[in-house]
Write a protein that holds these residues in place. Structure first.
Motif, PDB file in Angstrom:
ATOM      1  N   LEU A 199      38.268  11.099  45.642  1.00  0.00           N
ATOM      2  CA  LEU A 199      37.122  10.612  45.908  1.00  0.00           C
ATOM      3  C   LEU A 199      36.880   9.279  46.107  1.00  0.00           C
ATOM      4  O   LEU A 199      35.833   8.540  46.810  1.00  0.00           O
ATOM      5  CB  LEU A 199      36.024  11.253  45.116  1.00  0.00           C
ATOM      6  CG  LEU A 199      35.565  12.737  45.039  1.00  0.00           C
ATOM      7  CD1 LEU A 199      34.929  13.023  43.870  1.00  0.00           C
ATOM      8  CD2 LEU A 199      34.660  12.785  46.416  1.00  0.00           C
ATOM      9  N   ASN A 200      37.574   8.428  45.525  1.00  0.00           N
ATOM     10  CA  ASN A 200      37.639   7.020  45.538  1.00  0.00           C
ATOM     11  C   ASN A 200      37.860   6.502  46.954  1.00  0.00           C
ATOM     12  O   ASN A 200      37.286   5.340  47.274  1.00  0.00           O
ATOM     13  CB  ASN A 200      38.704   6.254  44.688  1.00  0.00           C
ATOM     14  CG  ASN A 200      38.332   6.521  43.194  1.00  0.00           C
ATOM     15  OD1 ASN A 200      36.973   5.896  42.869  1.00  0.00           O
ATOM     16  ND2 ASN A 200      39.084   6.828  42.379  1.00  0.00           N
ATOM     17  N   ALA A 201      38.403   7.287  48.041  1.00  0.00           N
ATOM     18  CA  ALA A 201      38.411   6.792  49.137  1.00  0.00           C
ATOM     19  C   ALA A 201      37.097   6.700  50.071  1.00  0.00           C
ATOM     20  O   ALA A 201      37.093   6.476  51.324  1.00  0.00           O
ATOM     21  CB  ALA A 201      39.355   7.944  49.914  1.00  0.00           C
ATOM     22  N   ALA A 202      36.044   7.352  49.127  1.00  0.00           N
ATOM     23  CA  ALA A 202      34.781   6.994  50.040  1.00  0.00           C
ATOM     24  C   ALA A 202      34.253   5.841  49.894  1.00  0.00           C
ATOM     25  O   ALA A 202      33.268   5.287  50.696  1.00  0.00           O
ATOM     26  CB  ALA A 202      33.646   8.113  49.327  1.00  0.00           C
ATOM     27  N   PHE A 247      36.048  23.778  44.889  1.00  0.00           N
ATOM     28  CA  PHE A 247      35.431  22.581  45.474  1.00  0.00           C
ATOM     29  C   PHE A 247      34.739  21.982  44.441  1.00  0.00           C
ATOM     30  O   PHE A 247      34.197  20.878  44.666  1.00  0.00           O
ATOM     31  CB  PHE A 247      34.541  22.962  46.629  1.00  0.00           C
ATOM     32  CG  PHE A 247      35.268  23.491  48.091  1.00  0.00           C
ATOM     33  CD1 PHE A 247      35.717  22.223  48.521  1.00  0.00           C
ATOM     34  CD2 PHE A 247      35.476  24.471  48.422  1.00  0.00           C
ATOM     35  CE1 PHE A 247      36.479  22.540  49.770  1.00  0.00           C
ATOM     36  CE2 PHE A 247      36.095  24.811  49.509  1.00  0.00           C
ATOM     37  CZ  PHE A 247      36.713  23.869  50.314  1.00  0.00           C
ATOM     38  N   ARG A 248      34.471  22.391  42.934  1.00  0.00           N
ATOM     39  CA  ARG A 248      33.736  21.877  42.294  1.00  0.00           C
ATOM     40  C   ARG A 248      34.607  20.310  42.100  1.00  0.00           C
ATOM     41  O   ARG A 248      35.695  20.398  42.035  1.00  0.00           O
ATOM     42  CB  ARG A 248      34.061  22.483  40.758  1.00  0.00           C
ATOM     43  CG  ARG A 248      32.755  23.396  40.566  1.00  0.00           C
ATOM     44  CD  ARG A 248      32.517  23.785  39.284  1.00  0.00           C
ATOM     45  NE  ARG A 248      31.485  25.068  39.311  1.00  0.00           N
ATOM     46  CZ  ARG A 248      30.393  24.907  39.828  1.00  0.00           C
ATOM     47  NH1 ARG A 248      29.723  24.221  40.332  1.00  0.00           N
ATOM     48  NH2 ARG A 248      29.488  26.229  39.749  1.00  0.00           N
ATOM     49  N   GLY A 249      33.688  19.230  41.987  1.00  0.00           N
ATOM     50  CA  GLY A 249      34.319  18.153  41.822  1.00  0.00           C
ATOM     51  C   GLY A 249      34.518  17.594  43.011  1.00  0.00           C
ATOM     52  O   GLY A 249      34.745  16.175  43.291  1.00  0.00           O
ATOM     53  N   TYR A 250      34.200  18.002  44.233  1.00  0.00           N
ATOM     54  CA  TYR A 250      33.778  17.475  45.590  1.00  0.00           C
ATOM     55  C   TYR A 250      32.446  17.455  45.918  1.00  0.00           C
ATOM     56  O   TYR A 250      32.225  17.375  47.170  1.00  0.00           O
ATOM     57  CB  TYR A 250      34.697  18.211  46.552  1.00  0.00           C
ATOM     58  CG  TYR A 250      36.104  18.130  46.347  1.00  0.00           C
ATOM     59  CD1 TYR A 250      36.896  17.303  46.883  1.00  0.00           C
ATOM     60  CD2 TYR A 250      36.790  18.818  45.376  1.00  0.00           C
ATOM     61  CE1 TYR A 250      38.290  16.905  46.687  1.00  0.00           C
ATOM     62  CE2 TYR A 250      38.363  18.913  45.308  1.00  0.00           C
ATOM     63  CZ  TYR A 250      38.865  17.791  45.727  1.00  0.00           C
ATOM     64  OH  TYR A 250      40.336  17.818  45.412  1.00  0.00           O
ATOM     65  N   SER A 251      31.567  17.343  45.064  1.00  0.00           N
ATOM     66  CA  SER A 251      30.066  17.212  45.281  1.00  0.00           C
ATOM     67  C   SER A 251      29.773  16.041  45.739  1.00  0.00           C
ATOM     68  O   SER A 251      30.239  14.956  45.103  1.00  0.00           O
ATOM     69  CB  SER A 251      29.070  17.691  44.225  1.00  0.00           C
ATOM     70  OG  SER A 251      29.452  18.945  43.730  1.00  0.00           O
ATOM     71  N   VAL A 252      28.829  15.668  46.803  1.00  0.00           N
ATOM     72  CA  VAL A 252      28.558  14.625  47.142  1.00  0.00           C
ATOM     73  C   VAL A 252      27.279  14.026  46.124  1.00  0.00           C
ATOM     74  O   VAL A 252      26.305  14.428  45.925  1.00  0.00           O
ATOM     75  CB  VAL A 252      27.969  14.259  48.540  1.00  0.00           C
ATOM     76  CG1 VAL A 252      27.075  12.785  48.629  1.00  0.00           C
ATOM     77  CG2 VAL A 252      28.993  14.460  49.587  1.00  0.00           C
ATOM     78  N   THR A 253      27.666  13.281  45.008  1.00  0.00           N
ATOM     79  CA  THR A 253      26.697  12.913  43.992  1.00  0.00           C
ATOM     80  C   THR A 253      26.148  11.588  44.313  1.00  0.00           C
ATOM     81  O   THR A 253      26.639  10.560  45.435  1.00  0.00           O
ATOM     82  CB  THR A 253      27.348  12.711  42.657  1.00  0.00           C
ATOM     83  OG1 THR A 253      28.640  11.794  42.749  1.00  0.00           O
ATOM     84  CG2 THR A 253      27.990  14.077  42.281  1.00  0.00           C
ATOM     85  N   GLN A 254      25.324  11.005  43.496  1.00  0.00           N
ATOM     86  CA  GLN A 254      24.738   9.722  43.623  1.00  0.00           C
ATOM     87  C   GLN A 254      25.968   8.432  43.499  1.00  0.00           C
ATOM     88  O   GLN A 254      25.973   7.580  44.282  1.00  0.00           O
ATOM     89  CB  GLN A 254      23.765   9.416  42.341  1.00  0.00           C
ATOM     90  CG  GLN A 254      22.850   8.325  42.944  1.00  0.00           C
ATOM     91  CD  GLN A 254      22.168   8.037  44.156  1.00  0.00           C
ATOM     92  OE1 GLN A 254      21.579   9.061  44.929  1.00  0.00           O
ATOM     93  NE2 GLN A 254      22.234   6.909  44.898  1.00  0.00           N
ATOM     94  N   GLU A 255      26.866   8.774  42.605  1.00  0.00           N
ATOM     95  CA  GLU A 255      28.107   7.993  42.140  1.00  0.00           C
ATOM     96  C   GLU A 255      28.992   7.721  43.696  1.00  0.00           C
ATOM     97  O   GLU A 255      29.336   6.698  43.798  1.00  0.00           O
ATOM     98  CB  GLU A 255      28.880   8.684  40.954  1.00  0.00           C
ATOM     99  CG  GLU A 255      28.219   8.616  39.969  1.00  0.00           C
ATOM    100  CD  GLU A 255      27.344   9.612  39.605  1.00  0.00           C
ATOM    101  OE1 GLU A 255      27.780  10.858  39.638  1.00  0.00           O
ATOM    102  OE2 GLU A 255      26.071   9.413  39.257  1.00  0.00           O
ATOM    103  N   VAL A 256      29.088   8.916  44.364  1.00  0.00           N
ATOM    104  CA  VAL A 256      29.761   8.962  45.642  1.00  0.00           C
ATOM    105  C   VAL A 256      29.211   7.987  46.447  1.00  0.00           C
ATOM    106  O   VAL A 256      29.723   7.136  47.226  1.00  0.00           O
ATOM    107  CB  VAL A 256      29.967  10.285  46.129  1.00  0.00           C
ATOM    108  CG1 VAL A 256      30.580  10.219  47.557  1.00  0.00           C
ATOM    109  CG2 VAL A 256      30.821  10.945  45.249  1.00  0.00           C
ATOM    110  N   MET A 257      27.635   8.018  46.541  1.00  0.00           N
ATOM    111  CA  MET A 257      26.936   7.459  47.654  1.00  0.00           C
ATOM    112  C   MET A 257      27.128   5.673  46.956  1.00  0.00           C
ATOM    113  O   MET A 257      27.151   4.971  48.105  1.00  0.00           O
ATOM    114  CB  MET A 257      25.367   7.857  47.556  1.00  0.00           C
ATOM    115  CG  MET A 257      25.204   9.268  48.299  1.00  0.00           C
ATOM    116  SD  MET A 257      26.131   9.414  49.778  1.00  0.00           S
ATOM    117  CE  MET A 257      25.198   7.965  50.775  1.00  0.00           C
TER     118      MET A 257
END
Ligand code: NVA
Length: 309
Positions: A214-217, A244-254
């Motif tokens: 996910l850090n690749a975001a 897919f758990r763990g692949y949600s788009v969360t505020q942290e990802v944004m």
């Protein structure tokens, strides 16, 4: 004038033709009036084998804005996989109408209709690709950023029809594309599609990166996701949600992407699964612009395919 007779996959379209469609879509959105009679007297038949809220309404409204009309064949009227041969269906429909839009599971059905009919065929969604949505997304991104070239789009989730369309859409428009998805083969994009997209990206000099990290975001201009359970996959729902758990788009990802990044989703969305409510309903979300642009982008496709001799 477009080189293509049909709209089946964005990979069939050159960068030049995609730009032409986007320019027309923008022009129609800004100045719809001169286009009101562009398809006067023309009929688009729409064949739906899968549910269709946005697709039906956006095509109906779009044809109306262009002065044309639509007819609908839903799954209770037609089953392309076991009724009469598709070649017959395509040939007969071509005698009645000016264009065919089809939303079905098997991509081969769309190819067969295009091959046997004599009128333009538009892919309204298959298991392989969702090109109308991706075209609308390009229009939306151009509106938001004023350009496409140099943008980094990160898609997080299932390697499905939406991911496939975005692979081609980014390559054709000078955008970098990152896919973040589980390593398990069945959740990845199809190898053939990736290979083709990789070639397209190499030719354009853009970057295609596939990872499960996910850090690749980080540093993305666009974070995109889609449902983890597409149409036809309902029987695998529990297993898929687990995978897919763990692949949600969360505020942290944004936050990793940055404050000027936008969030996109082709809808229908499932809050709490692929995306958290605070993201999809938050200030970075542009989902309703995407939904609106479905109509304008499709109108551009209809105009060029049905309206030009
Ligand atoms: N991947 C989703 C897209 C819906 C617009 C599906 O095929 O159901």
């Amino acid at each position: 004038m477009l080189k293509q007779r049909h709209f089946l996959s964005l990979s069939d379209y050159s960068s030049f033709d995609i730009k032409l469609l986007l320019d027309t879509a923008d022009e129609m959105k800004k100045h719809p009036k001169p286009f009101r009679k562009a398809l006067k007297g023309q009929i688009l038949i729409m064949i739906f084998e899968t549910p269709f809220l946005r697709t039906r309404i956006s095509f109906e409204a779009g044809m109306s804005h262009l002065g044309g009309t639509t007819q609908v064949l839903a799954s209770e009227d037609i089953r392309l996989d076991w009724d009469e041969p598709i070649a017959d269906t395509a040939a007969v429909l071509s005698r009645y109408v000016d264009g065919i839009m089809v939303r079905t599971r098997q991509h081969q059905t769309v190819l067969d209709l295009a091959e046997s009919g004599t009128v333009p065929v538009i892919n309204g969604l298959t298991d392989l690709e969702n090109p109308c949505q991706a075209l609308a997304d390009l229009q939306t991104l151009r509106e938001k950023f004023g350009r496409l070239e140099g943008l980094k789009l990160t898609y997080i989730g299932d390697g499905n029809n939406m991911a496939h369309a975005l692979l081609h859409a980014t390559a054709r428009t000078g955008m970098d594309c990152t896919l973040i998805m589980p390593r398990t083969e069945k959740y990845q994009c199809l190898p053939g599609v990736v290979a083709r997209a990789r070639e397209e990206h190499e030719q354009q000099g853009t970057r295609l990166h596939i990872t499960d990290d996910l850090n690749a975001a980080r540093g993305s201009h666009v974070i995109y996701t889609d449902t983890w359970v597409s149409m036809g996959q309902e029987a695998d729902r529990v297993q898929r949600i687990e995978a897919f758990r763990g692949y949600s788009v969360t505020q942290e990802v944004m936050e990793l992407a940055g404050s000027s990044a936008v969030f996109m989703h082709c809808l229908p969305a499932y809050r709490g699964y692929e995306v958290m409510p605070e993201v999809i309903d938050g200030p970075q979300s542009i989902i309703y612009d995407q939904a609106e642009n479905r109509m304008w982008a499709q109108m551009a496709v209809l105009y060029h395919l049905l309206g030009e001799e």
